[in-house]
Motif scaffolding. Sequence first.
Motif, short mmCIF file in Angstrom:
data_model
loop_
_atom_site.label_atom_id
_atom_site.label_comp_id
_atom_site.label_asym_id
_atom_site.label_seq_id
_atom_site.Cartn_x
_atom_site.Cartn_y
_atom_site.Cartn_z
N THR A 207 24.85 45.01 23.67
CA THR A 207 25.95 44.95 24.88
C THR A 207 26.82 43.78 24.55
O THR A 207 26.19 42.75 24.03
CB THR A 207 25.22 45.10 26.03
OG1 THR A 207 24.76 43.80 26.16
CG2 THR A 207 24.60 46.25 26.32
N ILE A 208 28.18 43.81 24.82
CA ILE A 208 28.93 42.88 24.88
C ILE A 208 29.60 42.75 26.25
O ILE A 208 29.98 43.52 27.02
CB ILE A 208 30.02 42.80 24.13
CG1 ILE A 208 29.65 42.98 22.49
CG2 ILE A 208 31.12 42.09 24.06
CD1 ILE A 208 30.81 43.25 21.30
N THR A 209 29.60 41.33 26.62
CA THR A 209 30.07 41.10 28.16
C THR A 209 31.46 40.41 27.82
O THR A 209 31.63 39.55 26.95
CB THR A 209 29.04 40.06 28.81
OG1 THR A 209 27.98 40.58 28.96
CG2 THR A 209 29.89 39.70 30.14
N CYS A 210 32.54 40.71 28.40
CA CYS A 210 33.66 39.89 28.46
C CYS A 210 34.30 39.55 29.67
O CYS A 210 33.94 40.27 30.95
CB CYS A 210 34.82 41.34 28.17
SG CYS A 210 36.33 40.58 27.75
N VAL A 211 34.82 38.56 29.80
CA VAL A 211 35.31 37.79 31.00
C VAL A 211 36.68 37.39 30.66
O VAL A 211 37.02 36.94 29.84
CB VAL A 211 34.38 36.54 31.36
CG1 VAL A 211 34.62 35.58 32.50
CG2 VAL A 211 32.95 36.73 31.28
N VAL A 212 37.44 37.66 32.09
CA VAL A 212 38.99 37.26 31.95
C VAL A 212 39.23 36.25 33.13
O VAL A 212 38.80 36.57 34.12
CB VAL A 212 39.91 38.62 32.07
CG1 VAL A 212 41.34 38.11 31.99
CG2 VAL A 212 39.64 39.34 30.91
N LYS A 213 39.69 35.19 32.46
CA LYS A 213 39.92 34.09 33.98
C LYS A 213 41.23 34.07 34.07
O LYS A 213 42.22 34.05 33.15
CB LYS A 213 39.19 32.93 33.26
CG LYS A 213 37.77 32.84 33.24
CD LYS A 213 37.14 31.60 32.97
CE LYS A 213 35.72 31.42 32.86
NZ LYS A 213 35.04 31.54 34.38
N ASN A 214 41.87 33.65 35.19
CA ASN A 214 43.09 33.02 35.61
C ASN A 214 44.30 34.35 35.52
O ASN A 214 45.24 34.04 35.16
CB ASN A 214 43.72 31.92 34.75
CG ASN A 214 42.62 30.65 34.89
OD1 ASN A 214 42.25 30.62 36.14
ND2 ASN A 214 42.27 30.32 33.92
N LEU A 215 43.68 35.72 35.45
CA LEU A 215 44.61 36.66 35.58
C LEU A 215 45.54 36.77 36.67
O LEU A 215 44.90 36.82 37.72
CB LEU A 215 44.12 37.97 35.20
CG LEU A 215 44.80 39.08 34.76
CD1 LEU A 215 45.42 38.99 33.49
CD2 LEU A 215 43.93 40.29 34.89
N PRO A 216 46.80 36.93 36.68
CA PRO A 216 47.74 36.97 37.81
C PRO A 216 47.22 38.05 38.70
O PRO A 216 46.55 39.25 38.15
CB PRO A 216 49.18 37.42 37.35
CG PRO A 216 49.13 36.90 35.77
CD PRO A 216 47.81 37.10 35.43
N ILE A 217 47.50 38.30 39.92
CA ILE A 217 47.17 38.98 40.90
C ILE A 217 48.31 40.17 40.97
O ILE A 217 49.47 40.05 40.42
CB ILE A 217 47.34 38.52 42.35
CG1 ILE A 217 46.12 37.61 42.56
CG2 ILE A 217 47.02 39.84 43.59
CD1 ILE A 217 46.32 36.93 43.98
N GLY A 218 47.66 41.54 40.90
CA GLY A 218 48.59 42.57 41.00
C GLY A 218 48.86 43.52 39.64
O GLY A 218 49.52 44.49 39.55
N LEU A 219 47.78 43.27 38.78
CA LEU A 219 47.93 44.04 37.32
C LEU A 219 47.01 45.34 37.74
O LEU A 219 45.87 45.28 38.12
CB LEU A 219 47.40 43.26 36.15
CG LEU A 219 48.29 42.51 35.43
CD1 LEU A 219 49.26 41.34 36.46
CD2 LEU A 219 47.97 41.74 34.15
N GLY A 220 47.53 46.41 37.35
CA GLY A 220 46.87 47.82 37.57
C GLY A 220 47.61 48.77 38.47
O GLY A 220 48.47 48.15 39.19
N GLU A 221 47.57 49.91 38.22
CA GLU A 221 48.26 50.90 39.16
C GLU A 221 47.41 51.51 40.24
O GLU A 221 46.16 51.44 40.16
CB GLU A 221 48.76 52.09 38.21
CG GLU A 221 49.94 51.48 37.31
CD GLU A 221 50.72 50.68 37.95
OE1 GLU A 221 51.74 51.52 38.63
OE2 GLU A 221 51.19 49.47 37.92
N ASN A 349 53.94 45.64 35.50
CA ASN A 349 54.00 44.94 36.62
C ASN A 349 55.42 44.06 36.82
O ASN A 349 56.03 44.03 37.69
CB ASN A 349 52.97 43.99 36.87
CG ASN A 349 52.68 43.76 38.47
OD1 ASN A 349 52.64 44.66 39.17
ND2 ASN A 349 52.30 42.26 38.67
N ARG A 350 55.84 43.49 35.71
CA ARG A 350 57.03 42.79 35.68
C ARG A 350 58.29 43.83 35.76
O ARG A 350 59.11 43.45 36.63
CB ARG A 350 57.25 42.24 34.26
CG ARG A 350 56.47 40.92 34.16
CD ARG A 350 56.61 40.18 33.04
NE ARG A 350 57.88 39.88 32.48
CZ ARG A 350 58.48 39.25 31.61
NH1 ARG A 350 57.39 38.81 30.44
NH2 ARG A 350 59.60 38.97 31.23
#
Length: 354
Positions: A207-221, A349-350
Amino acid sequence: MINQLGNFLTLSTFGESHGEAYGGIITHFPAGIFIDFDAVQHQLNRRKPGQSSIVTQRKESDTIRFLSGIFEGKTTGMPIGFLIFNENQKSKDYNHLEDRYRPSHADFTYDAKFGLRDYRGGGRSSARETVNWVAAGALARQILPKEVEIYAYVSSVGNVVCDKSYSELSLNEIDHNDVRCPDSFSAEKMIEKIKSIKKSGDTIGGTITCVVKNLPIGLGEPVFGKLQAELARAMLNINACKGFEYGSGFAGTMMKGSEHNDVFKADFTTETNHSGGIQGGISNGMDIYFRVAFKPVATLMKSQNSVDKEGKASIVEGKGRHDPCVVPRAVPIVENLTAFVLADMYLINRLRRI
């Protein structure tokens, strides 16, 4: 044939494992971005074969050549075309597969779908296709705000598990060992496991774990195009991927709602992060974290029972150069596919705010 990743920012690719080259076209990449070419090549170098004794020994430089969409180091807004030439094919290693199907491989399904197949290294079904995805993702990282950080690491190989939370690990040490696990004790055990499996001619998953830090709020539909769904779609397209979970994942099914809910604080962060940084399909500003499962590689370095194109019993011999475990080289694939998905969602989002 559907051959496109992304919704607004898109990638279309071409190439076969033993063909002349791989390559792709990226559309809707914003104009005016200075490209860090060294950063792109660095990510390709992390994925390329022949890096250590626990991966395939095929030797490829994976040097990228840009054909369009970049002028004087800056993107023009036009489609970006790129090429990565194959340099170390040994097609004769696959002659014995011309009329035989490898168990759990794409050989049979490609033949059934198209009426023929490229048996040299699997052709289009080869994981070498992921070189295109890493190139595109390495470019897409440069669209995202500079404070966004993306880390992926190996969290298990077979039954050897790094059971520490990502918050307990030094994620800057991911590339400090061959297996790309930032916990040195677990890494040693994983490497020993892979070497033992390789020596026996077998393969193993992880398995691989992925972490994303400091992503702006509001991404995704809100409905279709939820952020977790787009990430899952990308990850499940990786060769040998068998599963995806984010946040609490399947473990969350064993919790009560009162235990699972992420309680808000005054600054709109949450006391826990069982949601994995995504609520209602939209990023909420907390760390995004998910885990991707990979099966053992289908091609073994020992004989397997199978059938030929006539359905007659046959023996498939173990030949060629293959990874005994995909996860060490899949780390940059997961990272850069994540970057591509996030950049796509970021641009969408932009557009909503223009």
